[in-house]
Scaffold this motif. Structure first.
Motif, PDB file in Angstrom:
ATOM      1  N   THR A  28     -10.254  46.834  42.831  1.00  0.00           N
ATOM      2  CA  THR A  28      -9.310  47.882  43.215  1.00  0.00           C
ATOM      3  C   THR A  28      -8.299  48.045  42.101  1.00  0.00           C
ATOM      4  OG1 THR A  28      -9.503  47.480  45.588  1.00  0.00           O
ATOM      5  CG2 THR A  28      -7.499  48.547  44.831  1.00  0.00           C
ATOM      6  N   ARG A 114      -3.083  42.533  45.657  1.00  0.00           N
ATOM      7  CA  ARG A 114      -3.063  43.894  46.204  1.00  0.00           C
ATOM      8  C   ARG A 114      -1.686  44.283  46.733  1.00  0.00           C
ATOM      9  NH1 ARG A 114      -9.332  44.524  47.989  1.00  0.00           N
ATOM     10  NH2 ARG A 114      -9.989  44.066  45.875  1.00  0.00           N
ATOM     11  N   HIS A 163      -5.001  51.993  47.345  1.00  0.00           N
ATOM     12  CA  HIS A 163      -4.228  50.760  47.195  1.00  0.00           C
ATOM     13  C   HIS A 163      -3.816  50.176  48.528  1.00  0.00           C
ATOM     14  CE1 HIS A 163      -3.054  53.690  43.914  1.00  0.00           C
ATOM     15  NE2 HIS A 163      -3.896  52.882  43.334  1.00  0.00           N
ATOM     16  N   HIS A 164      -4.024  50.928  49.584  1.00  0.00           N
ATOM     17  CA  HIS A 164      -3.406  50.639  50.872  1.00  0.00           C
ATOM     18  C   HIS A 164      -4.424  50.945  51.964  1.00  0.00           C
ATOM     19  CE1 HIS A 164      -0.155  50.743  53.906  1.00  0.00           C
ATOM     20  NE2 HIS A 164       0.675  50.290  52.973  1.00  0.00           N
ATOM     21  N   LYS A 194      -5.984  44.662  51.846  1.00  0.00           N
ATOM     22  CA  LYS A 194      -4.963  45.538  51.276  1.00  0.00           C
ATOM     23  C   LYS A 194      -3.776  45.637  52.250  1.00  0.00           C
ATOM     24  CE  LYS A 194      -8.418  48.102  48.637  1.00  0.00           C
ATOM     25  NZ  LYS A 194      -8.998  49.385  48.192  1.00  0.00           N
TER      26      LYS A 194
END
Lengths: 513, 513
Positions: A28, A114, A163-164, A194
């Motif tokens: 990621t 993360r 990212h989330h 995440k």
């Protein structure tokens, strides 16, 4: 608190550290750190007029805090004028109260690699939030279930550019309303590593979210650190209801982050003009953020703006329109002048299918969001049909496009290698760059490349079935779900979370209200 | 010449004035006059490095003017160093020569209401240029014919948001190569009353273009005014071939505008880096524009940048990528620092169908083009499959999106009405804006509205056939072509143009080379 401090070195370890060891290897990207300027669409004079008018709105018209005597007490103590449920805020007071909110904060993930930094020049991307329906090419449009929910969390975990993990990626309508949040949180916590969002549909559900985070991250860690960013919608115009404010109160008191976000369909919940809507957005956000700081000074909070406009022919909300873009730029400027992180934009569109309309409207919104300085982009992928539908295909289509935003945001290098003068000298007039030394050294990383879209010549594409983007996306959804690997978790943590959910569910009857 | 002056008051009238009287009532927006800032993506230091390096390229490496002794003579007389066909230009000379080119110019249309002002903060939109194939939903992909060409000119004439009729909207492959330009020009001149482009495939065809314009506009008028803007591609890297330069020489000598445009697939015709490509673009444009000014000082010319990058897996050009966007922004900055009008961007995409891929890539490029300060956007609608195909459906899809650019570019008003404080006071907390006086007064013009995309609720859309954007576009193409009205033209002008074309065609054998 400018930035919450990570405290991984505390004694006792805890779930977060243990979870980190078990993280999977899905690649990621780190959140976007912009190396390009924002587009400052409005000039200072226009922004000052809007800021002046927003103060006038708070002072003369005021806002309603509904069914919330404690909030009225807090406002009164802070110097506001209370009239029934109406709160009139003297000029300058709200902005002054907002000053204790941090300009940037870390939201921790159970996998520390993360963690995301929300604010500054950063952009954190999170998936679609809230749709009661899902759509895919095979089964069409239907009510969302917890299985769909888990699938979208898995797709988010597998996405390189998200990212989330988000929050209500779709509404699991097969689970009772009063128990949904437990299954949703458990899915985010166990199927993804995440960061994620908490429940806001009842203050008690916000408390459950905090309690589950204490199991996942450790009680001490949650006390000192932000591990959730949750969505607090304002009931525009100018109304703060007790459900959303109740959730905000829980989160702020626990130093968990809230997005304070007007929810506006322009022409219905705000004036038909861009400047008028920006005035209302600013007044609402100032009141909401100020209130969060009355609950707990220093609590992390985000300036939100969810703004679309109404189609005056059909009454439907429209997306990807120029007026929405102008508001996105303007609200970003207003947020920066307040020193607050900014949430706006997303994969917005009003289409019923992941077709050209969906993509035109989405691409416009994503690009404007990047250049408007958005720090937290909810709905960054998967949104369809005005947010009524989470689309499997569009989720992976949008997620792929998010990769292009990363490269765009990285800006233009002019270091010696990027200047490429050796290549220009080597090739010269009429030559070809494919074989030159500079190209050989850099071609692998020089250009962003879609993992979904078709770059093949017509003949090859035709032989392979002449697939449109939706068909390519169907294949990619299947590939990602088939390849999904669950991040490992300490068995004791998993057991404690599962036990918490089971006990909570057993403690109350099902309710679909 | 800062701006060519319109001289409609001359004695004798002439074709242009006569044609103007016969213009149709199809509503077309005036070219875009931006009221928003450009995004200045690169900082001054980066731009200065690129400018320095571009001068180094011209001085040390030089450019080739192929098969063109007259050009070498001109360069020698201007102070360049000639070595075979190589022209090495001392530092500063090219930029100095470019200074006589106007920063803005008027291109006249036969309907003066459709004149366009190219340069400054304006944006002029023109359709796709060059595809040998066309595509529509019914008949699929096929070689383009003169019937297709005429259809696209008609669609352009019917488009509210296209300001320019363009040039080779598709290649009429059923007409001999050496006669095509005559039929294409006749179509633009008779089926549209918007401005258009001239032929560049042979110097003699450029001369035919000028001669036909003399019939259409009157000889005196053409002598003093710019009535064509034509596309002169540079054979990148750093090569100026005699065909294109021959056409440029004709146009410049006649004060007709040229776009001097590197044609670059990054990684093949330029370095794989953005900064390196910008260096080459600037060097090439400086040499080409300087040459136009050597032919005739003051001739109108546009800084062009057609830049895409290569997919290192398939070798195909890619579109709508972040690197192309960065180059579009950077080249715009370089053009403004030279005081030249800027051409770039368009409805670029590599898709084989007008689907989501086509729309993602196109929308990204259109938005970046607007914010990069492009003055003349060729290919603004209709482009498909890397420019190999002119798509009927995508033409109307893109043309619709161009409306959104107009509204975006108009910027945000903060006049008293736009501030909407009366509306905010009237509605108050918890109220509804639909019925308020401000909304009633402004709702008709408040929001841009697509004339193509679907804003209806799911149920209505489903009952109406659940059409995707391509199907909606098929219907719109048919509607526009059915509703097409030819602008009237003085019979004597029409006869003279037709006679010119017939005589020219009869004067030479067919050639498909």
């Amino acid at each position: 608190m400018e930035t919450t401090t990570r405290k991984r070195s505390r004694s006792g370890g805890g779930a977060a550290r243990r979870a980190a060891r078990g993280s999977t290897a899905v690649e990621t990207a780190r959140f976007i750190e912009r190396n390009i300027p924002n587009l400052e669409l409005l000039n200072d004079e226009a922004l000052e007029i809007i800021e002046h008018n927003a103060e006038t709105v708070l002072e003369e018209i005021g806002v309603n805090f509904v069914n919330n005597p404690a909030a009225l007490e807090r406002w009164k103590a802070a110097g506001a004028e209370i009239d029934g449920e109406r709160v009139r805020i003297p000029r300058g007071l709200a902005r002054k109260l907002c000053a204790t909110a941090p300009s940037s904060f870390t939201q921790h993930a159970r996998n520390p690699a993360r963690n995301v930094e929300i604010g500054g020049r950063n952009l954190v991307l999170a998936p679609v939030y809230g749709p009661p329906f899902v759509h895919d090419a095979e089964k069409g449009r239907r009510y969302a279930t917890i299985e769909d929910f888990r699938n979208f969390v898995k797709l988010g975990q597998m996405s390189r550019w998200l990212h989330h993990s988000g929050g209500t990626v779709c509404e699991p309508t097969d689970i009772p309303v009063n128990k949904r949040h437990l299954d949703m949180l458990l899915a985010h916590m166990t199927l993804s590593d995440k960061p994620f969002m908490g429940s806001v549909t009842e203050p008690s559900r916000a408390q459950d979210s905090v309690d589950m985070c204490k199991i996942l991250f450790g009680e001490e860690f949650v006390r000192d650190n932000t591990v959730m960013t949750s969505l607090i919608n304002i009931n525009s115009p100018l109304t703060f209801d007790d459900t959303m404010m109740g959730a905000l109160e829980i989160y702020a008191a626990n130093m968990q982050a809230c997005i304070v976000s007007p929810f506006i369909v322009g022409g219905a919940m705000a004036p038909v003009s861009v400047a008028g809507t920006l005035t209302q957005v600013l007044a609402e956000v100032m009141a909401g953020v100020a209130y969060s700081q009355l609950v707990r000074a220093g609590a992390p909070v985000i300036f939100g703006a969810f703004v679309t406009s109404i189609d005056m022919n059909s009454g439907a909300p429209t997306f990807g329109t120029p007026e929405a873009a102008q508001i996105t730029y303007g609200a970003g400027q207003l947020a920066r002048r307040m020193g607050l992180p900014y949430r706006s934009a997303g994969s917005f569109n009003g289409s019923k299918l992941p077709d050209a309309q969906a993509a035109y409207e989405t691409a416009s919104t994503l690009h404007n969001g990047l250049l408007a300085g958005v720090n937290f982009m909810l709905h960054a992928c998967g949104w369809l049909e005005g947010g009524l539908v989470a689309s499997y295909e569009k989720f992976v289509m949008d997620a792929d496009q998010l990769g292009a935003l990363h490269k765009m945001a990285a800006g233009v290098s002019v270091d010696e290698s990027a200047q490429a003068m050796d290549a220009l000298r080597e090739v010269g007039p009429g030559g070809h760059y494919l074989g030159c030394a500079h190209t050989q050294a850099h071609f692998k990383t020089a250009f962003w490349r879609s993992e979904l879209l078709d770059y093949k010549p017509y003949e090859t594409w035709s032989e392979e079935g002449a697939r449109d983007t939706m068909q390519l996306a169907t294949a990619r959804v299947r590939k990602l779900l088939d390849g999904y690997e669950q991040p490992t978790m300490e068995p004791a943590t998993l057991e404690a979370l599962t036990e918490f959910v089971a006990q909570k569910k057993a403690s109350m009857p099902d309710s679909f209200m």
